[in-house]
Design a protein around this motif. Structure first.
Motif: not given
Length: 283
Positions: A124-126, A139-146, A148-154, A167-171
């Motif tokens: 799960l990623i938000d 293609g210039d939106v800003l994303l608020f991500g959350g 697992d770090t490895a899954l997000f980077e994948k 931005f990956h901001l946490g869980g």
């Protein structure tokens, strides 16, 4: 489990092919991803097909075909349906999929989803976004991500096809918390802009000329410079309801948020902007 490596061979599914899903799919296709999707609205399916998205019968088919599914529907209740119904993503994927929720949902619901899916094998990623429809098209939106770090980077390379700032901001759920904060400030700025410019006009000064000055002043804000009040604002009630409901759960008083909610309602009434006739959302 599917072991796709993000890149040209990965298949991205999109549930919701409207004003967000279609341009996101177009950017992913341009970068070499395979893109499948679904939408209950024929017009959305037709427009998605024109840009090259393979349109499937429903969420289960998307879940079956995709390595990552991006959900971009409107409300918590719709996320619930496309995930858990008999024709939902999970029914088709049977645990072998990663899911990014681009919809703006309440943080409490996001955390509930995480608990419900903890043993499912689903990643799960938000991934809610900001900056509006024009930024989606370019293609210039800003994303608020959350999540697992490895899954997000994948999946970051896929996200970079349609976002200029990520931005990956946490869980899981952290992105929804940040989007809630973004929306609170957005609607507060729009409320202040409206009241200030109405007062300017009432006092006999051209509000458009004043706006030009304000856009270069210490009062500058995104909604003022983009003239956001001239665009549809269907999500204002939902956005403020999320903030106020979460404040109740957190036992914190947000008097400004309550006032902003009513100011935006008044703005829409004065300007003939349609308001929801029913309270949508999870029950």
């Amino acid at each position: 489990m599917k072991q796709a490596i993000p890149g040209k061979q990965a298949t991205i599914g999109i549930v919701g092919l409207g004003k967000m899903g279609r341009p996101v799919g177009r950017h992913l296709l341009a970068a070499g991803y395979s893109v499948v999707g679904c939408d209950p609205v024929e017009a959305a399916r037709s427009e998605a097909g024109k840009v090259g998205i393979t349109v499937l019968d429903g969420p289960a088919a998307v879940g079956r075909a995709a390595d990552l599914v991006l959900i971009v529907v409107g409300f918590d209740s719709e996320v619930e349906t496309v995930l858990f119904s008999d024709d939902g993503i999970l029914a088709g994927a049977q645990g072998e999929v990663d899911i990014a929720i681009g919809s703006t949902i309440s943080p409490s619901y996001a955390w509930e989803l995480e608990q419900r899916l903890a043993a499912s094998g689903v990643g799960l990623i938000d991934l809610p976004s900001a900056r509006g429809e024009a930024a989606l098209e370019t293609g210039d939106v800003l994303l608020f991500g959350g999540g697992d770090t490895a899954l997000f980077e994948k999946w970051r390379p896929a996200f970079e096809t349609f976002a200029s700032d990520i931005f990956h901001l946490g869980g899981f759920g952290a992105g929804q918390v940040a989007k809630m904060a973004n929306n609170m400030i957005l609607w507060a700025c729009m409320s202040a802009n409206d009241e200030a410019l109405r007062l300017v006009e009432k006092m006999g000064v051209d509000p458009q000329r004043v706006r030009e000055a304000l856009c270069l002043s210490s009062a500058q804000n995104w909604s003022l410079t983009t003239r956001a009040e001239e665009k549809p604002m269907p999500w204002s009630e939902k956005d403020m309801r999320i903030a106020l409901d979460e404040a109740d759960h957190a036992r914190i008083s947000l008097p400004l948020a309550g006032t902003v909610s009513e100011v935006i309602k008044g703005y829409k009434i004065r300007n003939g902007i349609p308001m929801p006739s029913t309270r949508k959302g999870r029950t």
